[in-house]
Design a protein around this motif. Structure first.
Motif, short mmCIF file in Angstrom:
data_model
loop_
_atom_site.label_atom_id
_atom_site.label_comp_id
_atom_site.label_asym_id
_atom_site.label_seq_id
_atom_site.Cartn_x
_atom_site.Cartn_y
_atom_site.Cartn_z
N TYR A 180 0.85 -1.20 0.00
CA TYR A 180 0.00 0.00 0.00
C TYR A 180 0.88 1.24 0.00
O TYR A 180 0.63 2.20 -0.76
CB TYR A 180 -0.92 -0.03 1.21
CG TYR A 180 -1.54 1.30 1.56
CD1 TYR A 180 -2.49 1.89 0.73
CD2 TYR A 180 -1.18 1.98 2.73
CE1 TYR A 180 -3.07 3.11 1.06
CE2 TYR A 180 -1.75 3.19 3.06
CZ TYR A 180 -2.68 3.76 2.22
OH TYR A 180 -3.24 4.98 2.55
N TYR A 193 -6.96 2.70 1.30
CA TYR A 193 -6.50 1.49 1.99
C TYR A 193 -7.68 0.69 2.50
O TYR A 193 -8.66 1.23 3.02
CB TYR A 193 -5.60 1.85 3.18
CG TYR A 193 -5.19 0.62 3.96
CD1 TYR A 193 -4.13 -0.16 3.53
CD2 TYR A 193 -5.89 0.21 5.10
CE1 TYR A 193 -3.76 -1.33 4.20
CE2 TYR A 193 -5.54 -0.94 5.78
CZ TYR A 193 -4.47 -1.71 5.33
OH TYR A 193 -4.13 -2.86 5.99
N TYR A 210 1.94 5.64 7.32
CA TYR A 210 1.64 6.23 6.01
C TYR A 210 0.77 7.47 6.20
O TYR A 210 -0.45 7.44 6.01
CB TYR A 210 0.93 5.19 5.13
CG TYR A 210 1.73 3.92 5.01
CD1 TYR A 210 2.92 3.88 4.26
CD2 TYR A 210 1.34 2.77 5.69
CE1 TYR A 210 3.67 2.72 4.18
CE2 TYR A 210 2.10 1.60 5.61
CZ TYR A 210 3.26 1.59 4.86
OH TYR A 210 4.02 0.44 4.80
N THR A 213 -2.19 8.84 4.01
CA THR A 213 -3.48 8.16 3.93
C THR A 213 -4.63 9.16 3.98
O THR A 213 -4.68 10.02 4.86
CB THR A 213 -3.62 7.15 5.07
OG1 THR A 213 -2.62 6.15 4.93
CG2 THR A 213 -4.99 6.48 5.05
N VAL A 216 -9.90 5.42 3.98
CA VAL A 216 -9.82 4.07 4.54
C VAL A 216 -11.19 3.41 4.38
O VAL A 216 -12.21 3.94 4.82
CB VAL A 216 -9.41 4.10 6.03
CG1 VAL A 216 -9.50 2.70 6.64
CG2 VAL A 216 -7.99 4.64 6.16
#
Length: 317
Positions: A180, A193, A210, A213, A216
């Motif tokens: 990812y 993600y 990360y 990001t 999600v």
């Protein structure tokens, strides 16, 4: 941060989406369980139409997900969906089911990269809607992802949602989050993600590793703990009373839609929801054999009266 609901066959359909939003507030986005496109010249019908019926999705940001390796069917479906008011379509390249993979669909399409690239080039050019993709990182091994990622990076995708497991993993073992991270570095389009975010600590670990990001997708975690997105945004965990209210509304909505079959649909939900309790095995034993509504309601009453909630929802494997 964008929080979305993962597409999970038989679970996260339009009834679940509506009841979840009513009880815990709407997520930023909901993806439908995968839909087979109608034949060219036809329209969505039956169960598929109920999933994308705008009346059933009012007030929610819903993205239809298609499962196919037929470019013409995909493009035709996007015309129908655009006419209903949708603004994006998602391609399923993540389903690990053996029957799906054997047909060269879902994550099985990742076995045939030349065909996949030709398909994606074609549909991105002809689609009536921007195309996003939900993907696994391979079929057998992590090493496959280098070529897969290169392929994606050559395409004008709206977004790439990465579940960093290979098909043969199904949902076992730890996600390969480094893949990812590699996607975040290299992709010329937005990246999301998906995989094993079950509590606040999981989210904190992901963002620490990360920090780029931005989206999600929540799957099993939110099925067990429907307040998960609220918690990730800094709100409180679900109380037993809230969970009971959610269950009752969900069961009532399924009964209104499908009558006696609601019990079997709810048992699918319990296959995930049991893990929010301290003793998932006891919950499983309580509901697994019931078939009639009265038996089911009595079993659920025992669960909520005798089984305490766990501190964190966790899944085996």
């Amino acid at each position: 941060m964008i929080f979305s609901l993962a597409p999970m066959e038989g679970i996260t359909g339009n009834i679940f989406r509506r009841v979840h939003a009513e009880c815990f507030g709407a997520l930023d986005r909901y993806y439908t369980p995968f839909l087979a496109p109608p034949q060219v010249g036809s329209s969505f019908g039956g169960k598929a139409y109920r999933e994308v019926d705008p009346e059933r999705n009012q007030g929610l940001d819903v993205v239809p997900q298609l499962l196919t390796n037929d470019a013409d069917a995909f493009v035709w479906a996007t015309r129908q969906l655009a006419g209903m008011g949708y603004s994006e379509v998602n391609l399923n390249l993540g389903c690990p089911s053996g029957t799906v993979v054997a047909k060269g669909k879902g994550s099985g399409f990742l076995r045939h990269l030349e065909k996949l690239e030709a398909f994606l080039q074609d549909v991105c050019e002809r689609s009536s809607l921007p195309v996003s993709v939900k993907t696994r990182v391979g079929v057998q091994s992590d090493e496959e992802y280098e070529q897969i990622l290169e392929l994606y990076c050559r395409l004008p995708l709206k977004e790439l949602i990465v579940h960093p497991r290979v098909q043969k993993d199904r949902y076992q073992g730890a996600p390969r989050r480094r893949l990812y991270g590699e996607t975040l570095k290299r992709a010329p389009f937005p990246v999301a993600y998906n995989g094993d975010i079950f509590d606040v600590d999981d989210m904190a670990d992901l963002v620490k590793a990360y920090p780029e990001t931005r989206h999600v997708m929540l799957g099993r975690g939110i099925l067990a703990n429907p307040a998960l997105a609220r918690m990730l945004a800094g709100g409180p965990a679900a109380t037993a009373a809230e969970l009971r209210q959610f269950h009752d509304r969900l069961f009532g909505a399924y009964e209104a839609e499908m009558g006696g079959n609601a019990v079997f649909r709810m048992k699918e939900w319990w296959s995930y929801a049991r893990f929010v309790f301290a003793d998932p095995l006891a919950v499983h034993r309580a509901v697994r054999k019931v078939r009639k509504a009265g038996e089911y309601e009595a079993a659920v009453e025992r669960v909520f009266n005798t089984q305490p909630l766990a501190g964190k929802a966790r899944f085996p494997g």
